[in-house]
Design an enzyme around this catalytic site. Sequence first.
Site, PDB file in Angstrom:
ATOM      1  N   HIS A 167      25.577 -18.586  28.433  1.00 41.11           N
ATOM      2  CA  HIS A 167      25.532 -19.157  29.720  1.00 41.11           C
ATOM      3  C   HIS A 167      26.002 -19.049  31.117  1.00 41.11           C
ATOM      4  O   HIS A 167      26.885 -17.882  30.371  1.00 41.11           O
ATOM      5  CB  HIS A 167      26.577 -20.903  29.554  1.00 41.11           C
ATOM      6  CG  HIS A 167      26.180 -21.454  28.893  1.00 41.11           C
ATOM      7  ND1 HIS A 167      25.647 -22.932  29.920  1.00 41.11           N
ATOM      8  CD2 HIS A 167      25.562 -22.177  27.375  1.00 41.11           C
ATOM      9  CE1 HIS A 167      25.281 -23.834  28.661  1.00 41.11           C
ATOM     10  NE2 HIS A 167      24.891 -23.775  28.116  1.00 41.11           N
ATOM     11  N   GLY A 168      26.240 -18.847  31.791  1.00 41.47           N
ATOM     12  CA  GLY A 168      26.304 -17.823  33.262  1.00 41.47           C
ATOM     13  C   GLY A 168      25.427 -16.726  33.463  1.00 41.47           C
ATOM     14  O   GLY A 168      26.290 -15.538  33.064  1.00 41.47           O
TER      15      GLY A 168
ATOM     16  N   ASN B 223      21.481 -19.174  30.512  1.00 37.50           N
ATOM     17  CA  ASN B 223      21.146 -19.641  31.137  1.00 37.50           C
ATOM     18  C   ASN B 223      21.877 -19.150  32.675  1.00 37.50           C
ATOM     19  O   ASN B 223      22.096 -18.598  32.941  1.00 37.50           O
ATOM     20  CB  ASN B 223      22.239 -20.433  31.037  1.00 37.50           C
ATOM     21  CG  ASN B 223      21.440 -22.229  30.062  1.00 37.50           C
ATOM     22  OD1 ASN B 223      20.994 -22.031  29.621  1.00 37.50           O
ATOM     23  ND2 ASN B 223      22.838 -22.806  30.559  1.00 37.50           N
TER      24      ASN B 223
ATOM     25  N   SER C 158      23.551 -14.560  36.020  1.00 34.56           N
ATOM     26  CA  SER C 158      23.988 -14.697  36.861  1.00 34.56           C
ATOM     27  C   SER C 158      24.641 -12.891  37.094  1.00 34.56           C
ATOM     28  O   SER C 158      25.962 -14.240  36.298  1.00 34.56           O
ATOM     29  CB  SER C 158      24.062 -15.713  37.862  1.00 34.56           C
ATOM     30  OG  SER C 158      23.068 -16.677  37.807  1.00 34.56           O
TER      31      SER C 158
ATOM     32  N   ASP D  69      21.900 -30.387  31.480  1.00 28.78           N
ATOM     33  CA  ASP D  69      22.501 -29.134  31.126  1.00 28.78           C
ATOM     34  C   ASP D  69      24.362 -29.357  31.214  1.00 28.78           C
ATOM     35  O   ASP D  69      23.980 -30.354  32.183  1.00 28.78           O
ATOM     36  CB  ASP D  69      22.235 -28.095  32.167  1.00 28.78           C
ATOM     37  CG  ASP D  69      23.551 -26.873  32.137  1.00 28.78           C
ATOM     38  OD1 ASP D  69      23.424 -26.406  31.544  1.00 28.78           O
ATOM     39  OD2 ASP D  69      23.610 -26.323  33.083  1.00 28.78           O
TER      40      ASP D  69
END
Length: 287
Positions: free
Chosen positions: A211-212, A233, A214, A80
């Site tokens: 991405h990101g 991700n 969370s 990553d």
Amino acid sequence: MPSLKYYFKKARKEGFAIGQFNVSNLETLRAVILAAQNLKSPVIIGTSERESQFLGMRQAVSLVKTFRKETGLPIFLNLDHGRSFRYIKKAIDLGYDTCHFDGSKLKLRENIKITKKAVKYARKRDILIEGEVGFVSGSSTLFTKIPKLNKEDFTDPLKAKNFIRQTQVDRLAVNVGTLHGMSSSGRNPRVNLKLLKAIKKAVGNFLLVLHGGSGVSEKDIREAIKLGVVKVNVNTELRVAYSNTLRKVLRGNPKEMVPYKYMPKVIKAIEKVVERKIKLFKSNNKI
Ligand code: 13P
């Protein structure tokens, strides 16, 4: 076992996303594998450069291989945010299944040049490369205040289209308003679905990566998957589950010194987070 390429195609066709869960130690890896096993889901294990240095690249490769063999699950290892061709080459040579070249901080021309080089090297070895246009800011930890998002960092649909055409990359990470890390309130900014729609219109059926993951609302994740996102991700939520549970367990039991007695609770907490994400991404029962 079918390849990662097969699972991405399946994800696109059947409308689900494969979770990439970042790890830097055996406990977190074990938790991800347990969740994947419970829910019969393909998973991607991610290690950033620093995570791979902490765990060891060779160790990451052999651990993933061992779990794959033992469980028979489609588990793949991704580098990553590889920031140089050298690091990508090293990961490929050591046995990573796929790599993300992150040239998002470079000038677009330079980003294209190195991505092309990575694709050329990877293709000969049947390894997939993820490119990135736009810049996903932040770092995978908790914020008391969310950093301000810069509109110029968002992915430009036309630039994304040209990038894909010129580099022949396998999938593309885009910035549509997410960031690495999570607000301590648990709520992050909304995904810019309008922009994601425009990107999809420009790139057609191309594989997109978010991405990101969370702190993104479940509703936005579902919509993003409908709009072509096939990989999400997740890192911070796993780190938070790990660190907070460990703190709590040790505080509650200050005399306990035996890792194999207190770590199972930590593993369980991460496993639950991963299970929730797998269900949200709808990758359960897709092996
Ligand atoms: P989060 O830490 O916000 O989940 O992002 C992870 C990520 O995108 C790794 O590439």
